[in-house]
Design a protein around this motif. Sequence first.
Motif, PDB file in Angstrom:
ATOM      1  N   GLY A  81      34.659  47.087  38.961  1.00  0.00           N
ATOM      2  CA  GLY A  81      34.835  46.077  40.009  1.00  0.00           C
ATOM      3  C   GLY A  81      34.305  44.786  39.421  1.00  0.00           C
ATOM      4  O   GLY A  81      34.459  44.558  38.215  1.00  0.00           O
ATOM      5  N   VAL A  82      33.653  43.975  40.228  1.00  0.00           N
ATOM      6  CA  VAL A  82      33.092  42.737  39.672  1.00  0.00           C
ATOM      7  C   VAL A  82      31.571  42.716  39.842  1.00  0.00           C
ATOM      8  O   VAL A  82      30.996  43.567  40.526  1.00  0.00           O
ATOM      9  CB  VAL A  82      33.764  41.479  40.283  1.00  0.00           C
ATOM     10  CG1 VAL A  82      35.147  41.267  39.703  1.00  0.00           C
ATOM     11  CG2 VAL A  82      33.818  41.546  41.785  1.00  0.00           C
ATOM     12  N   HIS A  83      30.955  41.710  39.213  1.00  0.00           N
ATOM     13  CA  HIS A  83      29.498  41.683  39.063  1.00  0.00           C
ATOM     14  C   HIS A  83      28.742  41.849  40.384  1.00  0.00           C
ATOM     15  O   HIS A  83      27.810  42.647  40.479  1.00  0.00           O
ATOM     16  CB  HIS A  83      29.115  40.364  38.372  1.00  0.00           C
ATOM     17  CG  HIS A  83      27.710  40.342  37.896  1.00  0.00           C
ATOM     18  ND1 HIS A  83      26.680  39.852  38.674  1.00  0.00           N
ATOM     19  CD2 HIS A  83      27.146  40.776  36.754  1.00  0.00           C
ATOM     20  CE1 HIS A  83      25.542  39.980  38.007  1.00  0.00           C
ATOM     21  NE2 HIS A  83      25.790  40.526  36.840  1.00  0.00           N
ATOM     22  N   CYS A 108      33.146  36.785  39.740  1.00  0.00           N
ATOM     23  CA  CYS A 108      34.041  36.390  40.841  1.00  0.00           C
ATOM     24  C   CYS A 108      33.882  34.883  40.993  1.00  0.00           C
ATOM     25  O   CYS A 108      32.784  34.384  41.247  1.00  0.00           O
ATOM     26  CB  CYS A 108      33.637  37.114  42.124  1.00  0.00           C
ATOM     27  SG  CYS A 108      34.337  36.401  43.626  1.00  0.00           S
ATOM     28  N   SER A 109      34.993  34.155  40.832  1.00  0.00           N
ATOM     29  CA  SER A 109      34.904  32.692  40.866  1.00  0.00           C
ATOM     30  C   SER A 109      34.438  32.209  42.241  1.00  0.00           C
ATOM     31  O   SER A 109      33.742  31.198  42.357  1.00  0.00           O
ATOM     32  CB  SER A 109      36.234  32.057  40.481  1.00  0.00           C
ATOM     33  OG  SER A 109      37.259  32.608  41.264  1.00  0.00           O
ATOM     34  N   MET A 110      34.777  32.953  43.288  1.00  0.00           N
ATOM     35  CA  MET A 110      34.302  32.541  44.613  1.00  0.00           C
ATOM     36  C   MET A 110      32.779  32.685  44.722  1.00  0.00           C
ATOM     37  O   MET A 110      32.091  31.793  45.214  1.00  0.00           O
ATOM     38  CB  MET A 110      34.964  33.366  45.713  1.00  0.00           C
ATOM     39  CG  MET A 110      34.472  32.983  47.086  1.00  0.00           C
ATOM     40  SD  MET A 110      34.542  34.347  48.224  1.00  0.00           S
ATOM     41  CE  MET A 110      36.269  34.391  48.592  1.00  0.00           C
ATOM     42  N   ALA A 111      32.265  33.817  44.239  1.00  0.00           N
ATOM     43  CA  ALA A 111      30.810  34.028  44.312  1.00  0.00           C
ATOM     44  C   ALA A 111      30.077  32.917  43.558  1.00  0.00           C
ATOM     45  O   ALA A 111      29.001  32.467  43.973  1.00  0.00           O
ATOM     46  CB  ALA A 111      30.455  35.404  43.744  1.00  0.00           C
ATOM     47  N   MET A 140      29.816  39.485  50.997  1.00  0.00           N
ATOM     48  CA  MET A 140      29.394  40.341  49.883  1.00  0.00           C
ATOM     49  C   MET A 140      29.596  39.630  48.542  1.00  0.00           C
ATOM     50  O   MET A 140      28.841  39.840  47.585  1.00  0.00           O
ATOM     51  CB  MET A 140      30.223  41.628  49.947  1.00  0.00           C
ATOM     52  CG  MET A 140      29.849  42.669  48.962  1.00  0.00           C
ATOM     53  SD  MET A 140      28.263  43.381  49.379  1.00  0.00           S
ATOM     54  CE  MET A 140      28.768  44.833  50.263  1.00  0.00           C
ATOM     55  N   ASN A 141      30.634  38.776  48.476  1.00  0.00           N
ATOM     56  CA  ASN A 141      30.952  38.065  47.229  1.00  0.00           C
ATOM     57  C   ASN A 141      29.940  36.949  46.989  1.00  0.00           C
ATOM     58  O   ASN A 141      30.225  35.764  47.162  1.00  0.00           O
ATOM     59  CB  ASN A 141      32.360  37.453  47.309  1.00  0.00           C
ATOM     60  CG  ASN A 141      33.434  38.485  47.593  1.00  0.00           C
ATOM     61  OD1 ASN A 141      33.188  39.455  48.293  1.00  0.00           O
ATOM     62  ND2 ASN A 141      34.622  38.275  47.068  1.00  0.00           N
ATOM     63  N   SER A 142      28.728  37.326  46.638  1.00  0.00           N
ATOM     64  CA  SER A 142      27.657  36.358  46.386  1.00  0.00           C
ATOM     65  C   SER A 142      26.600  37.047  45.538  1.00  0.00           C
ATOM     66  O   SER A 142      26.585  38.276  45.432  1.00  0.00           O
ATOM     67  CB  SER A 142      27.043  35.903  47.728  1.00  0.00           C
ATOM     68  OG  SER A 142      26.577  37.028  48.455  1.00  0.00           O
ATOM     69  N   SER A 230      40.411  31.999  44.466  1.00  0.00           N
ATOM     70  CA  SER A 230      41.533  31.376  43.754  1.00  0.00           C
ATOM     71  C   SER A 230      42.788  32.258  43.785  1.00  0.00           C
ATOM     72  O   SER A 230      43.896  31.755  43.622  1.00  0.00           O
ATOM     73  CB  SER A 230      41.129  31.065  42.320  1.00  0.00           C
ATOM     74  OG  SER A 230      40.460  32.190  41.785  1.00  0.00           O
ATOM     75  N   VAL A 231      42.619  33.544  43.995  1.00  0.00           N
ATOM     76  CA  VAL A 231      43.794  34.434  44.075  1.00  0.00           C
ATOM     77  C   VAL A 231      44.451  34.289  45.454  1.00  0.00           C
ATOM     78  O   VAL A 231      45.661  34.033  45.564  1.00  0.00           O
ATOM     79  CB  VAL A 231      43.371  35.910  43.851  1.00  0.00           C
ATOM     80  CG1 VAL A 231      44.572  36.839  43.961  1.00  0.00           C
ATOM     81  CG2 VAL A 231      42.667  36.070  42.506  1.00  0.00           C
ATOM     82  N   HIS A 232      43.639  34.412  46.507  1.00  0.00           N
ATOM     83  CA  HIS A 232      44.225  34.419  47.859  1.00  0.00           C
ATOM     84  C   HIS A 232      44.707  33.044  48.320  1.00  0.00           C
ATOM     85  O   HIS A 232      45.531  32.956  49.222  1.00  0.00           O
ATOM     86  CB  HIS A 232      43.238  35.028  48.852  1.00  0.00           C
ATOM     87  CG  HIS A 232      43.111  36.509  48.663  1.00  0.00           C
ATOM     88  ND1 HIS A 232      42.205  37.070  47.802  1.00  0.00           N
ATOM     89  CD2 HIS A 232      43.823  37.540  49.181  1.00  0.00           C
ATOM     90  CE1 HIS A 232      42.351  38.385  47.810  1.00  0.00           C
ATOM     91  NE2 HIS A 232      43.321  38.695  48.641  1.00  0.00           N
ATOM     92  N   GLN A 233      44.196  31.979  47.711  1.00  0.00           N
ATOM     93  CA  GLN A 233      44.690  30.660  48.132  1.00  0.00           C
ATOM     94  C   GLN A 233      46.090  30.383  47.575  1.00  0.00           C
ATOM     95  O   GLN A 233      46.716  29.397  47.930  1.00  0.00           O
ATOM     96  CB  GLN A 233      43.702  29.572  47.743  1.00  0.00           C
ATOM     97  CG  GLN A 233      43.638  29.276  46.279  1.00  0.00           C
ATOM     98  CD  GLN A 233      43.024  27.904  46.011  1.00  0.00           C
ATOM     99  OE1 GLN A 233      42.478  27.274  46.909  1.00  0.00           O
ATOM    100  NE2 GLN A 233      43.127  27.446  44.782  1.00  0.00           N
ATOM    101  N   THR A 325      39.410  38.212  36.866  1.00  0.00           N
ATOM    102  CA  THR A 325      38.102  38.761  36.500  1.00  0.00           C
ATOM    103  C   THR A 325      38.032  40.269  36.761  1.00  0.00           C
ATOM    104  O   THR A 325      37.472  41.014  35.964  1.00  0.00           O
ATOM    105  CB  THR A 325      36.973  38.014  37.229  1.00  0.00           C
ATOM    106  OG1 THR A 325      37.311  37.903  38.606  1.00  0.00           O
ATOM    107  CG2 THR A 325      36.751  36.650  36.636  1.00  0.00           C
ATOM    108  N   MET A 326      38.620  40.703  37.866  1.00  0.00           N
ATOM    109  CA  MET A 326      38.673  42.148  38.153  1.00  0.00           C
ATOM    110  C   MET A 326      39.336  42.896  37.005  1.00  0.00           C
ATOM    111  O   MET A 326      38.923  43.986  36.624  1.00  0.00           O
ATOM    112  CB  MET A 326      39.529  42.404  39.400  1.00  0.00           C
ATOM    113  CG  MET A 326      38.804  42.229  40.682  1.00  0.00           C
ATOM    114  SD  MET A 326      37.983  43.760  41.114  1.00  0.00           S
ATOM    115  CE  MET A 326      37.270  43.281  42.676  1.00  0.00           C
ATOM    116  N   THR A 327      40.413  42.297  36.494  1.00  0.00           N
ATOM    117  CA  THR A 327      41.196  43.018  35.488  1.00  0.00           C
ATOM    118  C   THR A 327      40.643  42.839  34.073  1.00  0.00           C
ATOM    119  O   THR A 327      41.236  43.309  33.109  1.00  0.00           O
ATOM    120  CB  THR A 327      42.677  42.600  35.554  1.00  0.00           C
ATOM    121  OG1 THR A 327      42.735  41.185  35.566  1.00  0.00           O
ATOM    122  CG2 THR A 327      43.337  43.141  36.791  1.00  0.00           C
TER     123      THR A 327
HETATM  124 FE1  SF4 Z   1      36.601  37.065  43.714  1.00  0.00          FE
HETATM  125 FE2  SF4 Z   1      39.027  36.471  44.648  1.00  0.00          FE
HETATM  126 FE3  SF4 Z   1      38.758  38.149  42.588  1.00  0.00          FE
HETATM  127 FE4  SF4 Z   1      38.043  38.874  45.061  1.00  0.00          FE
HETATM  128  S1  SF4 Z   1      40.101  38.413  44.344  1.00  0.00           S
HETATM  129  S2  SF4 Z   1      36.885  39.223  43.179  1.00  0.00           S
HETATM  130  S3  SF4 Z   1      37.222  36.925  45.848  1.00  0.00           S
HETATM  131  S4  SF4 Z   1      38.198  35.954  42.624  1.00  0.00           S
END
Ligand code: SF4
Length: 373
Positions: A81-83, A108-111, A140-142, A230-233, A325-327
């Motif tokens: 997953g991510v950090h 995660c760029s949002m975190a 949670m993304n923080s 950045s993905v969902h926007q 980042t996930m991938t």
């Molecule tokens: Fe972060 Fe968006 Fe990736 Fe989810 S999809 S981990 S919020 S960058």
Amino acid sequence: MEITARYEEELWKPISLEETNEELLERIRIAKDKLGTSLRILGHHYQRDEVIQFADKTGDSYGLSVYAAEETTAEFIVFCGVHFMAETADILTNDSQIVILPDLSAGCSMADMATFSQVKRAFRLISEITGEAPVPITYMNSSAEIKAFCGEHGGTVCTSSNAKLALQWGWEQNHRILFLPDQHLGRNIAFALGVPLNEMAVWDPFQPNGGLTKSQLLNSKIVLWNGYCSVHQRFLPTHVDFFRKKYPDVRILVHPECSFEVVQKSDEFGSTDYIIKRIERAAREEPNSKWAIGTEHHLVGRLQKRFQNVLKISNLAFTTCNCATMTRIDPLDLAVILEKLVDGKVENRILVKDDVKKNAKLALQKMIEITQQ
Ligand code: SF4
Ligand code: 13P
């Protein structure tokens, strides 16, 4: 902007981003077998297909955190997953368990859009300007430090699956919430709970006083951090318009990290787990229905493959909305990290400092309590 789709027949087909390397997959299988029950692999729904197939437990960020809290025996938790998710697992597992992130650059760029010092400053300024401390609720993304700050200041954590409950709980504590870092999740959920947009303020950490006047702050029930995914926007109202015009019977299903405009135009929104369950239900109850889904590419691709004979599923943006980042976690990372464990070497351990852990755990336990009550 006029949107045109790929060739129509292509729209409803899964696109594969990866080449399968059988040799690497075999190395993972062998190492995993050797580690037996000392190992648990957790996989978030956005992981690559070749990685997630090895997960003992798949889930959204809430489901995986509850699993980590309940999994008390495995010595090694390898988190695909991510950090911030691996940090959460380290906070919730016991001290003898070791949490590993196969690629340390999977963030995660949002975190990253909310730093601890920015959050501390925002909380102090909002308290001074309005005369009372807001309830801090972090997605949670923080970072673990931000979760600890929320725990220490009477707040909690939420995920996209329990944000409604967390906000309701927050307003029972006080009439103003500081919600971070995803403005879209906060806005979408608060609006669904009946808060009008003019009672929401957006805090810009790079502006003096968040770029807000005293009256804007005093008038707000929720102060939203101006972070975003950045993905969902990348999902736009014009994508919804395209599908509605071309396929009037289509159902639009999106993640709440999408913008307010997209969520308002959708039929339903929910966490990654909700999206999967909703599609499973559609396959049982509404065969041949059409779905345009606004979330990460790998999850949508798996749903397309799984239900290709029953449903028509397309990615809402019909371009690749991939969480880069996930991938970053790929089969090579997983093979190497597991082989090292077989050799008795622990690499890429995620270890949250004890003082941070204590308050972050408080905030996470509060989240679980609010969700399960
Ligand atoms: Fe972060 Fe968006 Fe990736 Fe989810 S999809 S981990 S919020 S960058
Ligand atoms: P979920 O809470 O739905 O797993 O989402 C996490 C995430 O990072 C989505 O972008």
